[in-house]
Design a protein around this motif. Structure first.
Motif, PDB file in Angstrom:
ATOM      1  N   ILE A   1     -51.563 -53.856  14.712  1.00  0.00           N
ATOM      2  CA  ILE A   1     -52.191 -53.539  15.988  1.00  0.00           C
ATOM      3  C   ILE A   1     -53.642 -53.980  15.910  1.00  0.00           C
ATOM      4  N   ALA A   2     -54.074 -54.693  16.907  1.00  0.00           N
ATOM      5  CA  ALA A   2     -55.477 -55.084  17.002  1.00  0.00           C
ATOM      6  C   ALA A   2     -56.072 -54.412  18.234  1.00  0.00           C
ATOM      7  N   VAL A   3     -57.223 -53.800  18.069  1.00  0.00           N
ATOM      8  CA  VAL A   3     -57.938 -53.174  19.168  1.00  0.00           C
ATOM      9  C   VAL A   3     -59.258 -53.909  19.312  1.00  0.00           C
ATOM     10  N   THR A   4     -59.535 -54.379  20.525  1.00  0.00           N
ATOM     11  CA  THR A   4     -60.780 -55.096  20.773  1.00  0.00           C
ATOM     12  C   THR A   4     -61.582 -54.359  21.836  1.00  0.00           C
ATOM     13  N   GLY A   5     -62.858 -54.647  21.910  1.00  0.00           N
ATOM     14  CA  GLY A   5     -63.723 -54.067  22.924  1.00  0.00           C
ATOM     15  C   GLY A   5     -65.133 -53.908  22.393  1.00  0.00           C
ATOM     16  N   LYS A   6     -66.006 -53.472  23.280  1.00  0.00           N
ATOM     17  CA  LYS A   6     -67.402 -53.208  22.917  1.00  0.00           C
ATOM     18  C   LYS A   6     -67.496 -51.747  22.499  1.00  0.00           C
ATOM     19  N   LEU A   7     -67.862 -51.517  21.238  1.00  0.00           N
ATOM     20  CA  LEU A   7     -67.815 -50.187  20.648  1.00  0.00           C
ATOM     21  C   LEU A   7     -69.163 -49.477  20.718  1.00  0.00           C
ATOM     22  N   GLU A   8     -69.102 -48.209  21.158  1.00  0.00           N
ATOM     23  CA  GLU A   8     -70.212 -47.262  21.034  1.00  0.00           C
ATOM     24  C   GLU A   8     -69.642 -46.082  20.259  1.00  0.00           C
ATOM     25  N   ASP A   9     -70.366 -45.601  19.263  1.00  0.00           N
ATOM     26  CA  ASP A   9     -69.807 -44.515  18.464  1.00  0.00           C
ATOM     27  C   ASP A   9     -70.887 -43.622  17.901  1.00  0.00           C
ATOM     28  N   ASN A  10     -70.441 -42.488  17.414  1.00  0.00           N
ATOM     29  CA  ASN A  10     -71.284 -41.538  16.715  1.00  0.00           C
ATOM     30  C   ASN A  10     -70.414 -40.895  15.638  1.00  0.00           C
ATOM     31  N   PHE A  11     -70.525 -41.379  14.389  1.00  0.00           N
ATOM     32  CA  PHE A  11     -69.681 -40.931  13.294  1.00  0.00           C
ATOM     33  C   PHE A  11     -70.504 -40.279  12.197  1.00  0.00           C
ATOM     34  N   THR A  12     -69.857 -39.370  11.478  1.00  0.00           N
ATOM     35  CA  THR A  12     -70.430 -38.833  10.253  1.00  0.00           C
ATOM     36  C   THR A  12     -69.452 -39.137   9.121  1.00  0.00           C
ATOM     37  N   VAL A  13     -69.994 -39.408   7.950  1.00  0.00           N
ATOM     38  CA  VAL A  13     -69.191 -39.703   6.774  1.00  0.00           C
ATOM     39  C   VAL A  13     -69.613 -38.744   5.674  1.00  0.00           C
ATOM     40  N   ALA A  14     -68.627 -38.174   4.978  1.00  0.00           N
ATOM     41  CA  ALA A  14     -68.907 -37.250   3.877  1.00  0.00           C
ATOM     42  C   ALA A  14     -68.025 -37.597   2.700  1.00  0.00           C
ATOM     43  N   ALA A  15     -68.566 -37.421   1.510  1.00  0.00           N
ATOM     44  CA  ALA A  15     -67.798 -37.663   0.288  1.00  0.00           C
ATOM     45  C   ALA A  15     -68.218 -36.634  -0.758  1.00  0.00           C
ATOM     46  N   GLU A  16     -67.250 -36.184  -1.551  1.00  0.00           N
ATOM     47  CA  GLU A  16     -67.513 -35.225  -2.621  1.00  0.00           C
ATOM     48  C   GLU A  16     -66.823 -35.698  -3.890  1.00  0.00           C
ATOM     49  N   SER A  17     -67.468 -35.464  -5.022  1.00  0.00           N
ATOM     50  CA  SER A  17     -66.865 -35.815  -6.296  1.00  0.00           C
ATOM     51  C   SER A  17     -67.631 -35.141  -7.416  1.00  0.00           C
ATOM     52  N   ALA A  18     -66.923 -34.863  -8.483  1.00  0.00           N
ATOM     53  CA  ALA A  18     -67.561 -34.283  -9.663  1.00  0.00           C
ATOM     54  C   ALA A  18     -68.307 -35.352 -10.454  1.00  0.00           C
ATOM     55  N   ALA A  19     -67.934 -36.629 -10.277  1.00  0.00           N
ATOM     56  CA  ALA A  19     -68.568 -37.725 -11.010  1.00  0.00           C
ATOM     57  C   ALA A  19     -69.090 -38.773 -10.035  1.00  0.00           C
ATOM     58  N   LEU A  20     -70.246 -39.326 -10.318  1.00  0.00           N
ATOM     59  CA  LEU A  20     -70.878 -40.309  -9.443  1.00  0.00           C
ATOM     60  C   LEU A  20     -70.009 -41.544  -9.226  1.00  0.00           C
ATOM     61  N   GLU A  21     -69.324 -42.019 -10.264  1.00  0.00           N
ATOM     62  CA  GLU A  21     -68.528 -43.238 -10.139  1.00  0.00           C
ATOM     63  C   GLU A  21     -67.335 -43.088  -9.196  1.00  0.00           C
ATOM     64  N   SER A  22     -66.872 -41.893  -8.915  1.00  0.00           N
ATOM     65  CA  SER A  22     -65.738 -41.695  -8.009  1.00  0.00           C
ATOM     66  C   SER A  22     -66.161 -41.100  -6.658  1.00  0.00           C
ATOM     67  N   LEU A  23     -67.457 -41.064  -6.393  1.00  0.00           N
ATOM     68  CA  LEU A  23     -67.969 -40.451  -5.169  1.00  0.00           C
ATOM     69  C   LEU A  23     -67.412 -41.097  -3.903  1.00  0.00           C
ATOM     70  N   LEU A  24     -67.329 -42.418  -3.870  1.00  0.00           N
ATOM     71  CA  LEU A  24     -66.864 -43.102  -2.666  1.00  0.00           C
ATOM     72  C   LEU A  24     -65.381 -43.456  -2.715  1.00  0.00           C
ATOM     73  N   ALA A  25     -64.624 -42.841  -3.608  1.00  0.00           N
ATOM     74  CA  ALA A  25     -63.191 -43.138  -3.715  1.00  0.00           C
ATOM     75  C   ALA A  25     -62.396 -42.583  -2.534  1.00  0.00           C
ATOM     76  N   ALA A  26     -62.814 -41.479  -1.931  1.00  0.00           N
ATOM     77  CA  ALA A  26     -62.064 -40.874  -0.831  1.00  0.00           C
ATOM     78  C   ALA A  26     -62.997 -40.224   0.190  1.00  0.00           C
ATOM     79  N   PRO A  27     -63.798 -41.015   0.891  1.00  0.00           N
ATOM     80  CA  PRO A  27     -64.691 -40.428   1.892  1.00  0.00           C
ATOM     81  C   PRO A  27     -63.912 -39.925   3.112  1.00  0.00           C
ATOM     82  N   ARG A  28     -64.521 -39.017   3.857  1.00  0.00           N
ATOM     83  CA  ARG A  28     -63.983 -38.521   5.113  1.00  0.00           C
ATOM     84  C   ARG A  28     -64.940 -38.938   6.218  1.00  0.00           C
TER      85      ARG A  28
END
Length: 137
Positions: A1-28
């Motif tokens: 599926i491809a979705v096209t259009g002019k995007l306006e957004d407001n997102f937040t991203v969060a990530a948690e991990s016990a170790a720095l090297e795996s911090l971005l392995a599963a962001p929300r």
């Protein structure tokens, strides 16, 4: 599926991990979005409204505006409070995409013109590669 259009957004991203090297392995991520003057491929909502046979065929749904809320985490994506408007077509609902690309959800679609009006509920299933819209489901 491809979705096209002019995007306006407001997102937040969060990530948690016990170790720095795996911090971005599963962001929300979560937030609201607005797409203008676009299209959604692999699903023709107008054709699906007109014929049950067209509900499983690929096509394109064009829109003037598509708004909603987005949430992603742990390999899943959720689109909530979707609102699509384009010409005679109006629609809304919720769609989930599983970690394996499986689709689930419900859409309420309406066609309104001077000569005809039709409204239908659709169950969304299948996969991102081959979505299935089943009227009344």
């Amino acid at each position: 599926i491809a979705v096209t259009g002019k995007l306006e957004d407001n997102f937040t991203v969060a990530a948690e991990s016990a170790a720095l090297e795996s911090l971005l392995a599963a962001p929300r991520a979560q937030g609201k979005f607005r797409l203008a003057d676009g299209s959604v491929s692999n699903a023709d909502l107008v054709a699906a409204m007109q014929s049950a046979d067209a509900a499983g065929r690929a096509g394109v749904t064009k829109f003037a505006e598509l708004t909603g809320e987005f949430g992603a985490g742990e390999g899943r994506v959720a689109y909530r409070n979707l609102n699509l408007q384009g010409g005679v077509l109006r629609g809304g609902g919720n769609i989930d995409i599983g970690h394996n690309g499986a689709l689930s959800g419900r859409l309420l679609v309406e066609i309104r013109s001077n000569v005809a009006q039709d409204r239908g509920g659709f169950a969304v299933s299948g996969s991102v590669a081959k979505p299935i819209l089943r009227r009344g489901g």
